[in-house]
Design a protein around this motif. Structure first.
Motif, mmCIF file in Angstrom:
data_model
loop_
_atom_site.group_PDB
_atom_site.id
_atom_site.type_symbol
_atom_site.label_atom_id
_atom_site.label_comp_id
_atom_site.label_asym_id
_atom_site.label_seq_id
_atom_site.Cartn_x
_atom_site.Cartn_y
_atom_site.Cartn_z
ATOM 1 N N ARG A 47 3.025 39.447 18.279
ATOM 2 C CA ARG A 47 4.352 39.426 18.891
ATOM 3 C C ARG A 47 5.244 40.484 18.261
ATOM 4 N N PHE A 51 11.113 43.984 11.891
ATOM 5 C CA PHE A 51 11.144 44.751 10.657
ATOM 6 C C PHE A 51 10.013 45.782 10.591
ATOM 7 N N ILE A 54 11.550 48.576 12.617
ATOM 8 C CA ILE A 54 12.549 49.327 11.833
ATOM 9 C C ILE A 54 11.848 50.227 10.816
ATOM 10 N N VAL A 90 18.571 43.297 14.139
ATOM 11 C CA VAL A 90 18.717 42.653 12.831
ATOM 12 C C VAL A 90 19.481 41.338 12.938
ATOM 13 N N GLY A 91 20.274 41.180 13.984
ATOM 14 C CA GLY A 91 21.190 40.025 14.081
ATOM 15 C C GLY A 91 20.540 38.731 14.521
ATOM 16 N N GLY A 92 19.319 38.789 15.049
ATOM 17 C CA GLY A 92 18.648 37.555 15.446
ATOM 18 C C GLY A 92 19.317 36.883 16.631
ATOM 19 N N SER A 98 22.500 27.494 13.322
ATOM 20 C CA SER A 98 23.177 28.603 12.623
ATOM 21 C C SER A 98 24.644 28.696 13.048
ATOM 22 N N THR A 132 10.472 34.488 16.810
ATOM 23 C CA THR A 132 10.660 35.403 15.687
ATOM 24 C C THR A 132 11.953 36.174 15.880
ATOM 25 N N HIS A 133 12.170 37.175 15.030
ATOM 26 C CA HIS A 133 13.417 37.942 15.049
ATOM 27 C C HIS A 133 13.392 38.871 16.258
ATOM 28 N N LEU A 149 26.996 44.204 6.940
ATOM 29 C CA LEU A 149 26.556 43.989 8.318
ATOM 30 C C LEU A 149 27.601 43.113 8.986
ATOM 31 N N LEU B 45 12.092 30.994 6.119
ATOM 32 C CA LEU B 45 13.167 31.929 5.803
ATOM 33 C C LEU B 45 13.491 32.757 7.046
ATOM 34 N N ASN B 46 14.760 32.790 7.399
ATOM 35 C CA ASN B 46 15.206 33.573 8.554
ATOM 36 C C ASN B 46 16.174 34.645 8.058
ATOM 37 N N ILE B 47 15.656 35.868 7.968
ATOM 38 C CA ILE B 47 16.470 36.975 7.432
ATOM 39 C C ILE B 47 17.690 37.246 8.325
ATOM 40 N N PRO B 48 17.537 37.363 9.646
ATOM 41 C CA PRO B 48 18.748 37.619 10.455
ATOM 42 C C PRO B 48 19.839 36.558 10.261
ATOM 43 N N ASP B 49 19.476 35.292 10.235
ATOM 44 C CA ASP B 49 20.497 34.255 10.047
ATOM 45 C C ASP B 49 21.118 34.348 8.651
ATOM 46 N N LEU B 51 21.496 37.072 6.901
ATOM 47 C CA LEU B 51 22.359 38.260 6.824
ATOM 48 C C LEU B 51 23.647 38.066 7.612
ATOM 49 N N CYS B 86 15.830 43.926 2.655
ATOM 50 C CA CYS B 86 15.352 42.876 3.567
ATOM 51 C C CYS B 86 15.289 43.398 5.001
ATOM 52 N N LEU B 87 15.267 44.716 5.167
ATOM 53 C CA LEU B 87 15.260 45.298 6.508
ATOM 54 C C LEU B 87 13.916 45.927 6.889
ATOM 55 N N HIS B 111 7.163 36.091 9.192
ATOM 56 C CA HIS B 111 8.591 36.299 9.427
ATOM 57 C C HIS B 111 9.090 37.442 8.546
ATOM 58 N N GLY B 112 10.337 37.796 8.708
ATOM 59 C CA GLY B 112 10.948 38.803 7.850
ATOM 60 C C GLY B 112 10.915 38.371 6.392
#
Lengths: 198, 206
Positions: A47, A51, A54, A90-92, A98, A132-133, A149, B45-49, B51, B86-87, B111-112
């Motif tokens: 999927r 990252f 990026i 990056v913002g998900g 959340s 996922t992100h 950010l 772990l959710n990196i976007p959330d 950040l 973390c990017l 995940h990230g």
């Protein structure tokens, strides 16, 4: 044309896009975030990976030429046209949980993108573990040299669009973002149009 | 528990709520690509959330590492560096995936990650271009996380994906924490969102 549909804010879509198919997302009213995930339709564990994408392009924002990569390093799609200029990955996606952390418990039952992802994804076996992100098309999330950010007012405008060409057979999972607690949708979520050629 | 992870290796362990895990760079240019999964085996772990709720594009002391479901996994209670990448994600090798497989996880759980000790500079240009900082990690640098719920922690010591230097070993030290409150006097300052995640986590599961 294989696809021409309008997705209301708070609604979503699960599309099957064959290799070499072109998918265009049109921001009909401007400043609308379109949360999007990509899966190899023959292997949903392969999927989109924000990252890895990026890293490969050594830049945060997505635009024309960005190759959307999978966790296995496969190219899932390429952004082949973009009249907005840049997109976030990056913002998900917003979730009810959340939202509570960011805005307070009064937002716990507002509709959120991950509700839409789970609703539409279930048809293809995409559950919580497979989320996922994602990409946020048209969303403006500046990342700066001092390491900050934030979510800013959009750079998009009515009629601007982004177009992707599938590099393999894809499932594309879309949530047209209902978020009203930050400027990602200009405080006013609006419909988007999906156009497809394959 | 003390352990030394050799360079270019992977390691994982459960870390109970309330314990701290300290990672220490044993050579310059160390990198510790880290994934965290809650003991329920689904909440990652959710990196976007992490950040967006703390308005940051890097991990630093005072940040809470947040899960997919809006809970606190761990707090960065101390850090010698103010920037952990973390990017970029974990190195695209099999090390972390093999370690995940030991616990029954697979590709769907990639995940990230946080790349502790590594810094990737952001340029203020049209695309937010990224360049690896080769002079960031120094021997002896350390970072300490406090587990806010029972965790599984996965660490790879492969070189950072954008680094051209050799990988380095990392020391791990897990111990019982004496800190009980989310924010302690003299500790790093926490944003309101971080405190909210910690309070909710304590009420529910910690």
């Amino acid at each position: 044309m294989s696809l021409d549909t309008v997705v209301e804010p708070g609604d979503g879509a699960l599309l099957t896009v064959p290799a070499n198919g072109r998918l265009r997302i049109v921001d009909l009213h401007g400043n609308q975030a379109v949360d999007t995930l990509f899966y190899d339709s023959h292997d949903i564990d392969n999927r989109y990976s924000a990252f890895d994408t990026i890293r490969a392009q050594r830049a945060v924002y997505l635009t024309t030429g960005s190759r959307l990569l999978s966790t296995s390093g496969d190219e899932l799609a390429v952004i082949t046209d973009d009249t907005c200029g840049r997109h976030d990955t990056v913002g998900g996606a917003c979730s009810q949980e959340s939202n509570v952390i960011r805005y307070g418990v009064h937002t716990r039952h507002q509709h959120a993108c991950r509700q839409t992802f789970l609703t539409y994804g279930a048809r293809a076996g995409i559950g919580q573990r497979q989320l996922t992100h994602n990409v946020n098309f048209f969303m403006n999330v500046p990342v700066t040299s001092v390491g900050d950010l934030r979510f800013d007012d959009g750079l998009s405008a009515p009629g601007r669009y982004v177009e992707l060409t599938a590099s393999r057979d894809l499932l594309v999972l879309i949530s047209n973002c209902p978020q009203v607690n930050n400027p990602c949708n200009g405080w006013n979520p609006t419909p988007v149009q999906l156009l497809g050629w394959w | 528990m003390k352990h030394e992870i050799p360079a270019a290796a992977a390691w994982s362990a459960p870390v109970r709520a309330g314990r701290t895990i300290t990672l220490t760079a044993l050579a310059d240019n160390a990198n510790a690509s880290t994934l965290i999964i809650g003991a329920d085996r689904l909440d990652r772990l959710n990196i976007p959330d992490t950040l967006k709720s703390q308005m940051s594009a890097r991990i630093r002391a005072g940040m809470v590492l947040m899960s997919d479901r809006g809970l606190a996994l761990a707090t960065v209670v101390a850090s010698g560096s103010d920037w952990h990448d973390c990017l970029i994600g974990a190195p695209p090798d099999r090390l972390l995936q093999l370690e995940l497989a030991k616990h029954g996880f697979g590709a769907a759980d990639l995940h990230g990650s946080v790349n502790f000790f590594s810094k990737v500079r952001v340029t203020d240009d049209a695309r937010a271009s990224l360049t690896f900082d080769p002079d960031h990690a120094r021997t002896g640098d350390s970072v300490t996380l406090r587990a806010e719920q029972d965790l599984l922690v996965f660490v790879s010591t492969a070189a950072h994906p954008l680094s051209t230097t050799e990988p380095a070993p990392i020391a791990v030290h897990i111990e019982t924490s004496v800190q009980t409150e989310p924010a302690e006097p003299g500790g790093p300052e926490l944003r309101a969102e971080a405190v909210r995640a910690l309070e909710l986590t304590r009420e529910l599961i910690a």
